[in-house]
Design an enzyme around this catalytic site. Structure first.
Site, short mmCIF file in Angstrom:
data_model
loop_
_atom_site.label_atom_id
_atom_site.label_comp_id
_atom_site.label_asym_id
_atom_site.label_seq_id
_atom_site.Cartn_x
_atom_site.Cartn_y
_atom_site.Cartn_z
N GLY B 54 0.81 -1.19 0.00
CA GLY B 54 0.00 0.00 0.00
C GLY B 54 0.85 1.25 0.00
N SER B 55 0.30 2.37 -0.46
CA SER B 55 0.98 3.64 -0.32
C SER B 55 0.81 4.12 1.13
CB SER B 55 0.40 4.67 -1.29
OG SER B 55 0.74 4.31 -2.61
N GLY B 56 1.50 5.22 1.46
CA GLY B 56 1.39 5.76 2.81
C GLY B 56 2.56 5.36 3.69
N HIS B 57 3.50 4.58 3.11
CA HIS B 57 4.67 4.13 3.88
C HIS B 57 5.95 4.81 3.39
CE1 HIS B 57 1.99 1.10 5.33
NE2 HIS B 57 1.89 0.51 4.16
N LYS B 105 5.57 -8.36 1.92
CA LYS B 105 5.37 -8.24 3.37
C LYS B 105 4.18 -9.11 3.77
CE LYS B 105 4.90 -3.75 3.37
NZ LYS B 105 4.87 -3.68 1.90
N ASP B 110 -1.48 -8.59 0.66
CA ASP B 110 -0.25 -8.56 -0.13
C ASP B 110 0.12 -9.96 -0.60
OD1 ASP B 110 -0.27 -6.20 1.78
OD2 ASP B 110 1.43 -5.66 0.53
N HIS B 219 -0.11 0.27 9.31
CA HIS B 219 -1.31 0.66 8.57
C HIS B 219 -2.29 1.42 9.44
CE1 HIS B 219 0.38 -2.76 6.36
NE2 HIS B 219 0.01 -2.09 5.31
#
Ligand SMILES: Nc1ncnc2c1ncn2[C@@H]1O[C@H](COP(=O)(O)OP(=O)(O)O)[C@@H](O)[C@H]1O
Ligand SMILES: Nc1ncnc2c1ncn2[C@@H]1O[C@H](COP(=O)(O)OP(=O)(O)O)[C@@H](O)[C@H]1O
Ligand SMILES: [Mg+2]
Ligand SMILES: [Mg+2]
Ligand SMILES: [Mg+2]
Ligand SMILES: [Mg+2]
Lengths: 216, 333, 333, 216
Positions: B54-57, B105, B110, B219
């Site tokens: 996911g994005s945001g990391h 991960k 995922d 998350h």
């Protein structure tokens, strides 16, 4: 009265609408025990489905459902994307070439979808996932078929069973999916995936028998 | 929700466009397919190494695409695993004929999406090996659960394994090194504040002024338990001891240590945590011989930190020290 | 107050200890005198370049000590100019016989303390030249005010000037380049949230859920005006236009652009701002040929960003591209 | 009744105590128009002074004040460090070798301190700084000297003038120091440096004439 190709189309559009309306609610549920995206994910996926099936509306039911499956796989992501995607892909394979679905075809379709989710997610009943809505729903469908109930009643009892199953997730400890990281802290919260599963099955029942008021 | 964004639904796309503009010398960004690919990919006879999530990391994973690390990254929606199409496109783009390593991960989403991508790649006769990272000691591991989450070790593994891949090593060897690094690494994290998923518009959880979450993932999910706010010394103990125990680190051993910020915690605090970590490990006669302090695997604007330790051996050190040139990690060139 | 700290009064000292432990290969930290010095200082016949200012702006300035940038940094208490003793100690430590450049951000406190330090150094026969940075267009400049604040340009100047000093250039030339970079650079910043000075224990200002501060400095002081929250596109316009106007940037010119996070804003948002910045400048036919996106000059955990543009010429580009190896900025080696 | 070496020691200790007690208040004032550190800075500096002068208590007044100045320069930082530091250094130079201060010496000391602040900070009256407390205070001292008031009354009128000056900063637009960045927004807030200046002068008056109640 079998489920027609047109019913399936209406069901999918209705699902898209219901999931859109419940997007914030599903995300709220996912905030408590997950990562606050389930509503967003389902809405994104079914919005894509809704656009996509406008173009393939003259295909057979199997082809249609396969398109839904691959669209979900390609747009949802997360856990729900492969799970719902696989479910619809398998449902499509089970209904290949069909224009209408009588009770046996319906049962075959649901069985295939359920097996797909189980194979992909390697979860079982009682792990606080969408399976806890879907397994009792498919059980109810099989019972209804055995009892020779007409299709609308069969679908209605499926939705009702899914709702009961969904509510039962509140008390469960999650052992699969993201909620499992919370351990005991997952108790007391309703599973978002079980909720979207119920919404989709309820949409099917409402599509096929819109006149029967359901107990929500 | 206070963010420097336009519309929530455009966050990932616009950030990718910005990234493409800043790092045009290193990466190509395919905004349509949502993949970030090393400029010189595919490299003939080099194992392609990709990851995604996911994005945001940020900077993970896109910030690690470049010489000596990843060949491509697939960013999903915020906190949502990317879809198999992205991974397949990335796999194709980096396949130089020596096969492709998928670094995944350990999250249900995922794992399943990468699994589907690998099936699709196999159908195109691209050899793919997947290695799953699962280093989060906050999570109980068992056959009957989703297992441990993949967190901080992912970054360190991508660096070490990327360096080996750069030497032209075969896929089996690259994958084996990845498994070894994962086996020798553990992490644990905590949050002082929640984060806000842009499309959700409000914080994922609420925390009191004197509370913190211990054992969080990346998350914005709540952690294993909520606790009273404590000092940096106490927090660092809380995170470090389970890692040391789980790795069975012994006196005399050497580690690579990462003190990672969750996105909203300033560097000055991370240095304080590192200072505590060093003190604790020194007390156990464990020495930190390589380290990384900063924002490397984040949760949007969450305040908090995570600690990752990897037991070092000569091979790990060699590939850790090897040159790397990516948007977020660079040395030796 | 939610911070990863122990006691507020120990923040700077413990962070310095952490920094010393992480970057022992690059810097020596004298915790007693509170100075960070390049390991190989003093370098014979090289101009020493030092800077300093309050703590809380990490990685500035300590993160910029190393090859090709600063020879020493003097961190004061949080948001408080360091004292002349520190600057004098740093000046002595880096004096290799070619004199020392003091890079001073234009704040009354910093200017006066550096002034006193320079007087003390002169008394010891160390040649010191001070260059004051004052690039913040949010502040009205006039003979009768304290003048513009020194903000983002300081970082870029330290890099460029440090590279020249590394070549062995004489003090007058190094100082002249510093003045030139300062003259060609302008910045402006904004905040989505306040920050909290550890010893103060509560936010310096309060902002509503739909408010932001425009024209902030880097010390948590309120900005020039409070405004309704806006989109990244609008905010970037608000920050960029005054810079472009003040620099009289013209079509066809090239700039070095920095999109800087204030400490609590995640990278994904900074990339979105950069995307907007590129769009705006493209619209004016100004091209960004060098760039930096990340947390480089911060205000503790403040959320927000600043934009800095420096008009480029061949000399600036040459020294910008030259190798640098510091805790926070590294390339080319 | 001149000001004695012992009075000066008591004054400095009292200042340290008053600044410590008002640290949060001064920082609060600095939050509104500055960077929220003035109370912290002054407290840090005068705590160091308090420790330091314990060791040099037998020096003359000039030496004592120079020690205070250099201690402030070395520990306060920010704008207030060099300003108060220079003020005390100059005050020390003006009272070199003295064991007691009669009115003329007091006036010379304050003049020197004022010149020091002006030279260092290049500000004038009306710019919303500590000068707006200190300038009227020194003016009042000169007037009191002209009126041949005894020392306690002289100091009392200084403190009173400083307080008036401090209050007058509320309506000023800052043009020097950090508050100047706020422009018009600085109006309506009391200057922290003017406030600490008043506190220090009030402490002096209270030390020398503790029996006279002051109008706070
Ligand atoms: N292994 C699994 N088998 C079946 N359903 C699962 C499994 N893991 C997760 N789920 C379902 O997926 C839902 C979460 O979906 P979503 O939030 O979209 O993905 P993610 O968890 O990746 O963010 C959960 O509520 C749960 O019902
Ligand atoms: N040029 C100046 N001349 C006189 N006093 C000044 C000047 N600049 C600032 N001051 C005083 O210093 C005070 C601020 O001190 P402090 O907060 O300790 O330093 P800083 O502004 O560096 O944080 C202001 O309130 C003001 O009274
Ligand atoms: Mg989710
Ligand atoms: Mg998700
Ligand atoms: Mg200050
Ligand atoms: Mg201040």
């Amino acid at each position: 009265m079998p489920v027609t190709h047109e019913d399936i189309l209406h069901w999918l559009q209705r699902s898209a609408q219901v999931l859109h309306e419940n997007s914030a609610f599903l995300t709220e549920l996912d905030s408590a025990i997950g990562d606050a995206d389930h509503g967003i994910n389902m809405d994104r996926g079914f919005t894509a489905v809704s656009t996509k099936i406008a173009g393939v509306s003259d295909a057979d039911i199997g082809a249609l459902l396969k398109t839904v499956g691959s669209t979900l796989v390609s747009t949802v992501g997360g856990a729900s994307g492969p799970l719902y995607g696989t479910a619809f892909l398998r449902a499509g394979m089970a209904t290949s070439g069909k224009q209408v679905l009588e009770t046996p075809e319906l049962i075959a379709m649901f069985d295939a979808a359920l097996e797909g989710i189980k194979a992909r997610g390697k979860a079982q009943a009682g792990e606080k996932t969408m399976l806890d809505a879907f397994i009792p729903a498919v059980d109810a469908a099989q019972q209804a078929a055995k009892d020779q109930l007409p299709v609308p009643q069969l679908l209605q009892s499926m939705a009702a069973a899914a709702e009961v199953g969904m509510n039962a997730t509140i008390e469960m400890i999650a052992t699969k999916g993201r909620a499992s990281y919370l351990g005991e802290r997952s108790v007391g919260h309703q599973d978002p995936g079980a909720t979207s599963c119920w919404l989709i099955l309820q949409a099917l029942s409402d599509t096929v028998s819109p006149e029967i008021p359901h107990e929500e | 929700m206070k963010k420097l964004i336009n519309k929530p639904e455009d966050v990932v796309r616009e950030a990718l466009a910005g990234m493409a503009a800043v790092h045009a010398d290193l990466i190509n960004v395919d905004i349509e397919q949502q993949i970030i690919v090393r400029r010189d990919a595919p490299i003939k006879n080099k194992v392609g190494v990709i990851s995604g999530g996911g994005s945001g990391h940020e900077p993970m994973h896109g910030g690690y695409v470049g010489y000596g690390m990843l060949d491509a990254a697939c960013p999903g929606a915020v906190f949502t695993s990317p879809v198999p199409d992205q991974m397949l496109a990335a796999t194709r783009a980096v396949n130089g004929g020596a096969g492709v390593l998928h670094i995944v991960k350990n999250y249900t989403g995922d794992v399943m999406n990468f699994e589907m991508a690998a099936e699709l790649a196999a159908a195109e006769d691209i050899e793919v090996v997947s290695v799953v990272t699962n280093d989060d000691v906050a999570v109980q591991d068992s056959l009957y659960t989703a297992g441990r989450r993949g967190v901080g070790v992912t970054v360190l593994l991508e660096k070490i394994v990327g360096a080996l891949a750069e030497t032209g090593a075969p896929l089996a060897q690259v994958a084996e090194l990845a498994r070894q690094v994962n086996n020798q690494g553990r992490s644990m994290g905590m949050a002082l504040t929640s984060c806000t998923v842009p499309a959700a518009g409000k914080p994922t959880f609420e925390l009191g002024e004197d509370e913190m979450e211990i054992g969080i993932g990346i998350h914005g999910e709540p952690g294993r338990r909520r606790a009273k706010l404590a000092t940096a010394a106490e927090i660092t103990e809380t995170l470090t001891n389970p890692i040391v125990d789980d790795l069975r680190l012994k006196a005399g051993e050497q580690v690579l240590a990462m003190v990672n910020g969750m996105g909203g915690t300033p560097l000055i605090e991370l240095y304080i945590v590192f200072n505590e970590l060093e003190r604790i490990l020194k007390g156990k006669s464990i020495s930190i011989t390589r380290s990384l302090v900063g924002n490397y695997i984040t949760s949007l604007e969450m305040a908090g930190c995570s600690i990752t330790l990897v037991r070092l051996n000569d091979e790990f050190v060699k590939y850790w020290d090897a040159p790397v040139h990516t948007p977020a990690l660079r040395w030796g060139r």
